[in-house]
Design a protein around this motif. Structure first.
Motif, mmCIF file in Angstrom:
data_model
loop_
_atom_site.group_PDB
_atom_site.id
_atom_site.type_symbol
_atom_site.label_atom_id
_atom_site.label_comp_id
_atom_site.label_asym_id
_atom_site.label_seq_id
_atom_site.Cartn_x
_atom_site.Cartn_y
_atom_site.Cartn_z
ATOM 1 N N LEU A 95 15.461 17.994 27.111
ATOM 2 C CA LEU A 95 16.242 19.225 27.245
ATOM 3 C C LEU A 95 15.484 20.280 28.048
ATOM 4 C CD1 LEU A 95 17.726 19.322 23.640
ATOM 5 C CD2 LEU A 95 19.004 18.973 25.764
ATOM 6 N N ALA A 96 14.157 20.312 27.910
ATOM 7 C CA ALA A 96 13.364 21.247 28.717
ATOM 8 C C ALA A 96 13.422 20.868 30.194
ATOM 9 C CB ALA A 96 11.921 21.259 28.219
ATOM 10 N N LEU A 97 13.451 19.559 30.482
ATOM 11 C CA LEU A 97 13.583 19.109 31.874
ATOM 12 C C LEU A 97 14.915 19.559 32.459
ATOM 13 C CD1 LEU A 97 12.228 15.425 31.594
ATOM 14 C CD2 LEU A 97 11.048 17.403 32.581
ATOM 15 N N LEU A 98 15.964 19.482 31.657
ATOM 16 C CA LEU A 98 17.279 19.921 32.122
ATOM 17 C C LEU A 98 17.297 21.403 32.481
ATOM 18 C CD1 LEU A 98 19.764 18.085 29.700
ATOM 19 C CD2 LEU A 98 19.166 17.472 32.050
ATOM 20 N N LYS A 99 16.387 22.171 31.880
ATOM 21 C CA LYS A 99 16.328 23.608 32.134
ATOM 22 C C LYS A 99 15.336 23.957 33.232
ATOM 23 C CE LYS A 99 17.861 24.577 27.457
ATOM 24 N NZ LYS A 99 17.492 24.991 26.094
ATOM 25 N N GLY A 100 14.908 22.930 33.986
ATOM 26 C CA GLY A 100 14.142 23.196 35.183
ATOM 27 C C GLY A 100 12.644 23.032 35.075
ATOM 28 N N MET A 101 12.126 22.604 33.926
ATOM 29 C CA MET A 101 10.691 22.437 33.794
ATOM 30 C C MET A 101 10.238 21.099 34.365
ATOM 31 S SD MET A 101 9.804 23.949 29.997
ATOM 32 C CE MET A 101 8.122 24.376 30.462
ATOM 33 N N GLY A 102 8.998 21.048 34.857
ATOM 34 C CA GLY A 102 8.389 19.781 35.205
ATOM 35 C C GLY A 102 7.990 19.047 33.939
ATOM 36 N N LYS A 103 7.771 17.734 34.057
ATOM 37 C CA LYS A 103 7.537 16.940 32.851
ATOM 38 C C LYS A 103 6.265 17.357 32.109
ATOM 39 C CE LYS A 103 7.484 12.265 30.996
ATOM 40 N NZ LYS A 103 7.564 10.814 31.263
ATOM 41 N N LYS A 104 5.155 17.556 32.826
ATOM 42 C CA LYS A 104 3.912 17.929 32.155
ATOM 43 C C LYS A 104 4.030 19.287 31.470
ATOM 44 C CE LYS A 104 0.628 15.215 34.883
ATOM 45 N NZ LYS A 104 -0.573 15.245 35.771
ATOM 46 N N ASP A 105 4.643 20.247 32.155
ATOM 47 C CA ASP A 105 4.841 21.571 31.560
ATOM 48 C C ASP A 105 5.765 21.485 30.345
ATOM 49 O OD1 ASP A 105 3.194 22.821 33.371
ATOM 50 O OD2 ASP A 105 4.835 23.406 34.712
ATOM 51 N N ALA A 106 6.802 20.659 30.453
ATOM 52 C CA ALA A 106 7.737 20.502 29.341
ATOM 53 C C ALA A 106 7.030 19.906 28.124
ATOM 54 C CB ALA A 106 8.914 19.629 29.758
ATOM 55 N N GLU A 107 6.240 18.872 28.351
ATOM 56 C CA GLU A 107 5.522 18.242 27.237
ATOM 57 C C GLU A 107 4.530 19.215 26.605
ATOM 58 O OE1 GLU A 107 5.622 13.568 28.724
ATOM 59 O OE2 GLU A 107 3.853 14.812 29.124
ATOM 60 N N LYS A 108 3.831 19.968 27.431
ATOM 61 C CA LYS A 108 2.852 20.936 26.928
ATOM 62 C C LYS A 108 3.534 22.026 26.103
ATOM 63 C CE LYS A 108 -0.801 24.088 28.501
ATOM 64 N NZ LYS A 108 -1.526 24.615 29.702
ATOM 65 N N SER A 109 4.661 22.514 26.604
ATOM 66 C CA SER A 109 5.386 23.572 25.898
ATOM 67 C C SER A 109 5.960 23.072 24.577
ATOM 68 C CB SER A 109 6.515 24.119 26.782
ATOM 69 O OG SER A 109 7.199 25.151 26.120
ATOM 70 N N VAL A 110 6.540 21.879 24.586
ATOM 71 C CA VAL A 110 7.098 21.319 23.351
ATOM 72 C C VAL A 110 5.993 21.102 22.315
ATOM 73 C CG1 VAL A 110 8.197 19.272 22.348
ATOM 74 C CG2 VAL A 110 9.126 20.297 24.430
ATOM 75 N N GLU A 111 4.843 20.589 22.767
ATOM 76 C CA GLU A 111 3.709 20.410 21.854
ATOM 77 C C GLU A 111 3.301 21.748 21.234
ATOM 78 O OE1 GLU A 111 2.289 17.778 20.754
ATOM 79 O OE2 GLU A 111 2.293 16.166 22.247
ATOM 80 N N TYR A 112 3.255 22.787 22.078
ATOM 81 C CA TYR A 112 2.885 24.116 21.569
ATOM 82 C C TYR A 112 3.850 24.588 20.501
ATOM 83 C CZ TYR A 112 2.696 29.166 21.211
ATOM 84 O OH TYR A 112 2.652 30.439 20.709
ATOM 85 N N TRP A 113 5.152 24.469 20.762
ATOM 86 C CA TRP A 113 6.138 24.998 19.823
ATOM 87 C C TRP A 113 6.233 24.157 18.550
ATOM 88 C CZ3 TRP A 113 7.496 29.681 19.522
ATOM 89 C CH2 TRP A 113 7.535 30.485 20.657
ATOM 90 N N LEU A 114 6.013 22.858 18.668
ATOM 91 C CA LEU A 114 5.974 22.035 17.458
ATOM 92 C C LEU A 114 4.833 22.488 16.547
ATOM 93 C CD1 LEU A 114 6.676 18.508 18.970
ATOM 94 C CD2 LEU A 114 8.133 19.707 17.321
ATOM 95 N N GLU A 115 3.685 22.774 17.155
ATOM 96 C CA GLU A 115 2.548 23.252 16.362
ATOM 97 C C GLU A 115 2.799 24.658 15.834
ATOM 98 O OE1 GLU A 115 -2.287 24.016 16.797
ATOM 99 O OE2 GLU A 115 -1.171 23.026 18.394
ATOM 100 N N ARG A 116 3.353 25.520 16.685
ATOM 101 C CA ARG A 116 3.598 26.923 16.273
ATOM 102 C C ARG A 116 4.555 26.997 15.097
ATOM 103 N NH1 ARG A 116 3.788 30.849 14.297
ATOM 104 N NH2 ARG A 116 3.975 32.997 15.020
#
Length: 298
Positions: A95-116
């Motif tokens: 879903l983050a990719l659909l909103k224009g993020m690159g894959k590495k940035d999307a994975e990094k952001s999702v990891e951050y929010w899962l932890e947060r």
């Protein structure tokens, strides 16, 4: 950034759902969009998100028509829309990719929010194995992972226990502090009152009242005092227009607000008073006044 809906109109068939809707929200503050079911909140949000166009009027950013290729919007819907049988991490990244993020940035952001949000242990599980509250937190990540400029939260506290509600409060405060526009749509007035600097209350497709919540409260007559004291029963006998409130405080109504200072001085000089302040309506009081006769369905 200033977000504005300017003179928005929308009809579905013969039914006119929005009638000259206008309101504005600013960066670094929360805005509450309120109204009973059928008042026009959902339609306003969908037009703001470009789900469908308005019949008339504009969505503006800094007084110019919004450019959806440059202004990122995050949306937490009231009705949840994730895939129950899919792995959580995979669908959040998708879903983050659909909103224009690159894959590495999307994975990094999702990891951050899962932890947060204390959800890292569930990243490789399927969504339908989670409790309702934890599913709500996963859905929230879809609204935040792509770092949106405008965050729309529709009944965000639904299903959350007090601990997770506090966590969500902290996240919302962080987003406001970062200069995001956070738009709340909720029937839980205590949360709106806690967070929102500005509100708009819709009634039958029109803005019944809008502006800073503090200014709206101060627009009411200031000829009532709320008194908290162990001597309230005694104080009540000394004032003809005194009634007890549901929480045990005493509400004294004056004939003229110019009497306020004299009444306050009398109270603190004659009785042991814990607190005395000018009565202001709650957001629930204001909501009932302005949205009380809105249609329940539609």
């Amino acid at each position: 950034m200033q977000l504005s809906l300017s003179n928005i109109e929308k009809s579905f068939g013969e039914k006119k759902v929005l009638k000259q809707i206008s309101f504005s929200a600013e960066s670094g503050e929360a805005f509450g969009l309120l109204g009973r079911n059928g008042a026009g909140k959902t339609t306003s949000i969908r037009i703001l998100m470009n789900v469908f166009p308005a019949d008339a009027g504009e969505v503006l950013v800094d007084s110019k028509p919004i450019d959806y290729s440059k202004t990122k919007i995050g949306y937490l819907p009231e009705e949840r829309g994730l895939y129950p049988k899919k792995i959580i991490f995979e669908q959040l990244v998708y879903l983050a990719l659909l909103k224009g993020m690159g894959k590495k940035d999307a994975e990094k952001s999702v990891e951050y929010w899962l932890e947060r949000l204390d959800m890292s242990e569930y990243k490789n599980k399927k969504l339908d194995t989670l409790s309702k509250g934890n599913q709500q937190k996963i859905q929230l990540i879809t609204a935040l992972a792509h770092d949106p400029d405008i965050i729309i939260l529709d009944e965000p506290f639904s299903g959350l226990d007090p601990v997770n509600a506090m966590l969500l409060k902290d996240v919302v405060k962080e987003q406001i502090a970062k200069g995001k526009i956070v738009l709340f749509s909720s029937h839980q007035m205590n949360y709106i009152e806690e967070f929102c600097d500005r509100i708009a209350i819709l009634n039958d497709g029109q803005v019944a009242v809008s502006g800073r919540l503090s200014d709206i409260k101060r627009s009411y007559p200031r000829n009532r005092l709320t008194v908290k004291s162990q001597k309230n029963s005694e104080i009540a006998k000394a004032f003809e227009n005194a009634v007890f409130t549901d929480d045990g405080a005493l509400l004294i109504r004056m004939h003229d607000e110019a009497e306020k200072s004299d009444v306050m001085k009398r109270l603190v000089s004659e009785w042991d008073v814990d607190a005395v302040e000018v009565f202001e309506p709650t957001l629930s009081d204001i909501f009932v006044q302005y949205a009380g006769d809105a249609p329940v369905e539609g």
